[in-house]
Scaffold this motif. Structure first.
Motif, PDB file in Angstrom:
ATOM      1  N   LYS A  18       0.833  -1.202   0.000  1.00  0.00           N
ATOM      2  CA  LYS A  18       0.000   0.000   0.000  1.00  0.00           C
ATOM      3  C   LYS A  18       0.873   1.259   0.000  1.00  0.00           C
ATOM      4  CE  LYS A  18      -3.217   2.588   2.894  1.00  0.00           C
ATOM      5  NZ  LYS A  18      -3.914   2.649   4.196  1.00  0.00           N
ATOM      6  N   ARG A  19       1.898   1.269   0.829  1.00  0.00           N
ATOM      7  CA  ARG A  19       2.769   2.448   0.899  1.00  0.00           C
ATOM      8  C   ARG A  19       3.578   2.626  -0.390  1.00  0.00           C
ATOM      9  NH1 ARG A  19       6.005   2.590   6.403  1.00  0.00           N
ATOM     10  NH2 ARG A  19       5.990   0.307   6.256  1.00  0.00           N
ATOM     11  N   ALA A  20       3.991   1.486  -1.005  1.00  0.00           N
ATOM     12  CA  ALA A  20       4.705   1.574  -2.284  1.00  0.00           C
ATOM     13  C   ALA A  20       3.790   2.131  -3.366  1.00  0.00           C
ATOM     14  CB  ALA A  20       5.220   0.191  -2.678  1.00  0.00           C
ATOM     15  N   THR A  21       2.535   1.720  -3.353  1.00  0.00           N
ATOM     16  CA  THR A  21       1.561   2.242  -4.313  1.00  0.00           C
ATOM     17  C   THR A  21       1.355   3.739  -4.116  1.00  0.00           C
ATOM     18  OG1 THR A  21       0.421   0.108  -4.373  1.00  0.00           O
ATOM     19  CG2 THR A  21      -0.796   2.015  -5.174  1.00  0.00           C
ATOM     20  N   GLN A  22       1.245   4.151  -2.849  1.00  0.00           N
ATOM     21  CA  GLN A  22       1.072   5.576  -2.557  1.00  0.00           C
ATOM     22  C   GLN A  22       2.280   6.376  -3.015  1.00  0.00           C
ATOM     23  OE1 GLN A  22      -1.740   7.375  -0.841  1.00  0.00           O
ATOM     24  NE2 GLN A  22      -0.541   8.704  -2.162  1.00  0.00           N
ATOM     25  N   SER A  23       3.466   5.821  -2.809  1.00  0.00           N
ATOM     26  CA  SER A  23       4.686   6.508  -3.230  1.00  0.00           C
ATOM     27  C   SER A  23       4.731   6.676  -4.744  1.00  0.00           C
ATOM     28  CB  SER A  23       5.918   5.720  -2.752  1.00  0.00           C
ATOM     29  OG  SER A  23       7.106   6.326  -3.188  1.00  0.00           O
ATOM     30  N   GLU A  24       4.352   5.601  -5.462  1.00  0.00           N
ATOM     31  CA  GLU A  24       4.334   5.687  -6.924  1.00  0.00           C
ATOM     32  C   GLU A  24       3.278   6.683  -7.393  1.00  0.00           C
ATOM     33  OE1 GLU A  24       4.009   2.838 -10.919  1.00  0.00           O
ATOM     34  OE2 GLU A  24       3.936   1.929  -8.919  1.00  0.00           O
ATOM     35  N   LEU A  25       2.127   6.699  -6.722  1.00  0.00           N
ATOM     36  CA  LEU A  25       1.075   7.668  -7.062  1.00  0.00           C
ATOM     37  C   LEU A  25       1.578   9.098  -6.900  1.00  0.00           C
ATOM     38  CD1 LEU A  25      -2.202   6.151  -5.562  1.00  0.00           C
ATOM     39  CD2 LEU A  25      -1.899   6.943  -7.915  1.00  0.00           C
ATOM     40  N   ASN A  26       2.296   9.345  -5.818  1.00  0.00           N
ATOM     41  CA  ASN A  26       2.831  10.693  -5.578  1.00  0.00           C
ATOM     42  C   ASN A  26       3.816  11.095  -6.672  1.00  0.00           C
ATOM     43  OD1 ASN A  26       1.327  10.796  -3.226  1.00  0.00           O
ATOM     44  ND2 ASN A  26       3.034  10.242  -1.893  1.00  0.00           N
ATOM     45  N   THR A  27       4.670  10.142  -7.057  1.00  0.00           N
ATOM     46  CA  THR A  27       5.659  10.417  -8.103  1.00  0.00           C
ATOM     47  C   THR A  27       4.981  10.694  -9.448  1.00  0.00           C
ATOM     48  OG1 THR A  27       7.287   9.011  -6.996  1.00  0.00           O
ATOM     49  CG2 THR A  27       7.645   9.479  -9.335  1.00  0.00           C
ATOM     50  N   LEU A  28       3.997   9.845  -9.786  1.00  0.00           N
ATOM     51  CA  LEU A  28       3.303  10.023 -11.067  1.00  0.00           C
ATOM     52  C   LEU A  28       2.473  11.304 -11.085  1.00  0.00           C
ATOM     53  CD1 LEU A  28       2.125   6.396 -11.964  1.00  0.00           C
ATOM     54  CD2 LEU A  28       4.146   7.621 -12.768  1.00  0.00           C
ATOM     55  N   ALA A  29       1.909  11.671  -9.958  1.00  0.00           N
ATOM     56  CA  ALA A  29       1.131  12.915  -9.890  1.00  0.00           C
ATOM     57  C   ALA A  29       2.029  14.113 -10.152  1.00  0.00           C
ATOM     58  CB  ALA A  29       0.457  13.041  -8.534  1.00  0.00           C
ATOM     59  N   ALA A  30       3.252  14.064  -9.597  1.00  0.00           N
ATOM     60  CA  ALA A  30       4.205  15.154  -9.833  1.00  0.00           C
ATOM     61  C   ALA A  30       4.617  15.196 -11.300  1.00  0.00           C
ATOM     62  CB  ALA A  30       5.430  14.972  -8.936  1.00  0.00           C
TER      63      ALA A  30
END
Length: 423
Positions: free
Chosen positions: A40-52
């Motif tokens: 879950k945390r890895a998914t959130q991290s990737e989401l943050n990166t892709l959003a940027a």
């Protein structure tokens, strides 16, 4: 619900605590939770990166449109943005799935026992910390015979109207029931509890917040049309008053008392253990609820125990206090005291109150918090206890106070009943 941060930082202690509660697969379950948490945390991290990245590309598109660049370059950027949006959409669904699965697995775990809870697996391992000396008398009638003799409660009529486990109280039986409720409420008010008259139906979120769901789903009465549940105790309604709340430390401890009918499907249909008033589907109970600062909660637990002992003593009933062992704790409890009264006609002990500290188990589900000196949001502790449950108190009272000329009413109840004896 066990705090996820506690699992992250002290996994071994959590596994050990769950083993003490009798979960043989504790390690596997905690490992599965940790794996889900990492994903879950890895998914959130990737989401943050892709959003940027998406934000950066969107800014570039705006600049390119103003610069009138070649169509192929512009189309390539647009395609990259569309691809990013699709990936973000998939990740959001993945994150939602991880969150739901993680919550489901956390909900299935019982609370961890306090370090002072006795070692043991079964009720026989509970520690008796106080017991009234007994002088058993022979020839005492059980309460179901006394009820019939003095026409106090009609079980057959309740069965006709509703079904087994739904008695009809009549005459002096009904007055004695009402007298007990009013006495318990008045005593609680004198002890600093604020009375609450809560709903007896709750929604699914409330039942999850105090731990009745999913653990006791089969024991609760559910109304499918409205998707509501009949409460098994006023604790559910009263504690949920503070769901999604930050409480000022100056307001602590919060002390509430509430009288409600309670509904449980668990009652059996045969044997002395469930005969008469020993176990019912519908019964009346006065419930005590406290919300405390973590530093003070166990001191308040001891005060709550002493208070409930005082109620039983005022009713002049023999009783004993048990400290429950690890294997006999309720799903939500970190520590529990049971108070049992002696039923002279049955020559047995009947539980009339469980007094528990849930620590942060309920408040984590409730999102019930306070701000510490550094303005950090912290979980509060919740406590509850029966003060008291009426059916078995009434059973013990009838059996213990029976005399050749009738059933004597304890002195503290006489101003409420208006009579001194049932004859």
């Amino acid at each position: 619900m066990i705090d996820l941060q506690r699992i992250r930082t002290d996994k071994k202690a959590v596994v050990d605590g769950l083993h003490k509660r009798g979960l043989p697969d504790a390690e596997a379950r905690i490992e599965a939770i940790c794996k889900l948490d990492r994903e879950k945390r890895a998914t959130q991290s990737e989401l943050n990166t892709l959003a940027a990245t998406l934000n950066k590309l969107s800014n570039q598109i705006g600049h390119l449109l103003r610069s009138e660049v070649e169509t192929t370059i512009l189309e390539a950027k647009k395609k990259a943005i569309n691809d990013l949006k699709e990936r973000i959409k998939a990740l959001k669904q993945q994150f939602k799935t991880h969150t739901s699965s993680l919550l489901e697995q956390l909900y299935a775990l019982p609370n961890l026992p306090h370090q002072s809870v006795p070692i043991g697996k079964h009720a026989d391992d509970n520690l008796i910390i106080y017991e009234t000396p007994l002088n058993p008398s022979s020839g005492q009638l059980a309460h179901w015979d006394l009820i019939k003799k003095y026409d106090l409660i009609d079980f057959e009529l309740g069965n006709k109207i509703t079904g087994a486990g739904f008695p009809v109280y009549k005459g002096k039986g009904a007055k004695l029931q009402r007298a007990l409720v009013n006495f318990f409420l008045d005593q609680a008010e004198k002890s600093g509890y604020t009375e609450i008259q809560p709903p007896i139906l709750v929604n699914q979120q409330s039942a999850y917040a105090t731990g009745q769901l999913p653990d006791k789903e089969g024991q609760m009465y559910h109304i499918p049309l409205a998707d509501l549940y009949l409460i098994p105790t006023a604790e559910v309604s009263i504690t949920n008053i503070y769901r999604d709340t930050i409480v000022a430390t100056t307001a602590l401890p919060i002390k509430h008392v509430g009288y409600t009918p309670c509904f449980r499907r668990e009652a059996g249909s045969w044997g002395a253990d469930v005969r008469g008033l020993n176990r019912l589907h519908q019964f009346d109970k006065v419930e005590l609820v406290q919300i405390c600062h973590p530093d003070d909660s166990y001191a308040h637990l001891e005060k709550m125990l002493a208070y409930v002992q005082g109620l039983v003593e005022q009713l002049a009933l023999p009783y004993r206090v048990l400290k429950l062992c690890q294997g006999d704790l309720g799903f939500c409890a970190a520590m529990t005291y049971d108070i049992e009264v002696y039923a002279a006609g049955q020559n047995k002990w009947l539980e009339v109150s469980s007094i528990s500290n849930f620590e942060t188990f309920q408040s984590n589900r409730l999102s019930l918090r306070y701000k510490d000196q550094n303005k950090k949001s912290c979980l509060l502790h919740t406590l509850n206890g029966s003060g008291l449950a009426l059916p078995r108190i009434l059973a013990s009272l009838l059996e213990y106070h029976q005399r050749p000329d009738g059933i004597a009413i304890p002195k503290v109840l006489r101003p409420y009943t208006g009579f001194h004896i049932i004859d």
